[in-house]
Design an enzyme around this catalytic site. Structure first.
Site: not given
Ligand SMILES: NC(=O)c1ccc[n+]([C@@H]2O[C@H](COP(=O)([O-])OP(=O)(O)OC[C@H]3O[C@@H](n4cnc5c(N)ncnc54)[C@H](O)[C@@H]3O)[C@@H](O)[C@H]2O)c1
Length: 335
Positions: A115, A216, A179, A226, A137, A230, A241, A234, A237, A253
């Site tokens: 856990r 960030k 980025e 998010e 994340k 947040r 993507h 993106n 993106h 990417h």
């Protein structure tokens, strides 16, 4: 420089150390006086792994193949089995040494073993140093869908040694710069100007990484799960993507985000944005872009809720707005 993430009421608190040569002092920052699972990939130079290993009381190493394919369920399961076999307890820990692939995979393992056990991240690509290693994340790719099984698992500490970037190839450095430039465009004009004018990236890296991380860190501290702000991360993106999917692995990417950003800025700043991206050897356009295919892919993207999509648009460097539009309206932006 130490940047502290501290999200009150959410029990999220950890330091990000940004310092040249800090890898050699890792035991000053992390508690390594226990069993430590070092997770890495086949592309990470041994010298970094050995430096950390030497500082651990009881180190174990788990190495996956380099590449996105390693963020898979088998590696996740094998790692858990290995930890059970080596009798890891709740007081032991996991350390990621690698890029976003290793960080995402091992963070997810640490989030679920008993856990949740302590997790430290030592990001070794520019992208992971400025982006994926903070914010909590983590995920694996499942059933052919990227990042669809995962968790929010904040690290207990992140150690960023810009010296490890000396072995990273130039294309990966550029992908990380995409980025960096992305965050400066939406959130810090002074940083954007600095990057635009920098004459020696290697020399300026520590400053650039620190300033990007501050952006960030601020975003994830305000919106750790998010829900709203947040989404600014993106920027570039949505279209990026889709280009990434269409490129069949030929573009990184960051390169796709670079192209994606050029569609999401006003005419007033487009040339300046393109100049900076080109300066760091990033692509700013793609030949024969099939708009219909892009739109169809975005419709499939999990971020498109129904027929609406929220895009991040920049009219002036250092600011942004969220725009809720119909997916088909994206055609206007793709001109
Ligand atoms: N969790 C998040 O918030 C978040 C954010 C952005 C991206 N990501 C994820 O990050 C992943 C991409 O990460 P990445 O761009 O770091 O790629 P990566 O982890 O695949 O690393 C790129 C390559 O560089 C090699 N490498 C790493 N460090 C090196 C070094 N110092 N010297 C020499 N070679 C080195 C690796 O072996 C690998 O082959 C994707 O899976 C993406 O989904 C996660």
């Amino acid at each position: 420089m130490i940047i502290d993430i501290n999200v009150k009421n959410k029990d999220i608190k950890y330091p990000i150390i940004v310092e040249r040569n800090s890898l050699n002092k890792v035991n000053n920052y992390f508690n390594l006086d226990r069993k430590v699972l070092i997770v890495t990939d086949t592309g990470i130079p041994n010298e970094y792994i050995n430096t950390v290993k030497e500082k651990c009381k009881e180190p174990f190493i788990f190495t996956v193949k380099q590449g996105e394919e390693s963020k898979n369920f088998d590696n996740y399961k094998n790692m858990l089995e290995y930890m059970v076999k080596k009798t890891f307890t709740r007081t032991d820990c996991v350390i990621a040494i690698g890029g976003g692939v290793v960080g995402d995979l091992s963070g997810f393992v640490a989030s679920s073993y008993m856990r949740g056990i302590d997790f430290y991240n030592i990001p070794t690509t520019l992208l992971s140093q400025v982006d994926s290693s903070i914010g909590g994340k983590c995920a694996i790719d499942f059933n052919g869908v990227k990042n669809n099984i995962g968790a929010f698992k904040n690290p207990n500490g992140v150690l960023i040694d810009p010296n490890v970037l000396k072995t990273l190839d130039d294309r990966q450095i550029s992908a990380g710069m995409a980025e960096v430039i992305k965050m400066s465009i939406t959130s810090n004009k002074a940083l954007f100007n600095f990057i635009e004018q920098s004459k020696d990236l290697n020399h300026d890296l520590e400053y650039i990484i620190t300033e990007t991380l501050k952006i960030k860190a601020n975003v994830v501290s305000i919106d750790p799960f998010e829900n709203d702000l947040r989404k600014v991360l993106n920027f570039g993106h949505t279209i990026g993507h889709a280009i990434e999917a269409l490129s069949n692995g030929s573009l990184l990417h960051g390169e796709c985000v670079s192209i994606g950003m050029t569609y999401m800025v006003s005419d007033e700043i487009k040339d300046e944005v393109k100049y900076s991206l080109r300066k760091y050897n990033l692509p700013v356009s793609i030949t024969n872009l099939n708009k219909e295919e892009v739109i169809n892919l975005i419709k499939l993207d999990k971020k498109a809720s129904g027929n609406d999509i929220t895009i991040v648009y920049v009219s002036k460097i250092g600011s942004f707005e969220f725009k809720k539009i119909k997916v088909d309206e994206l055609k206007e932006y793709l001109k």
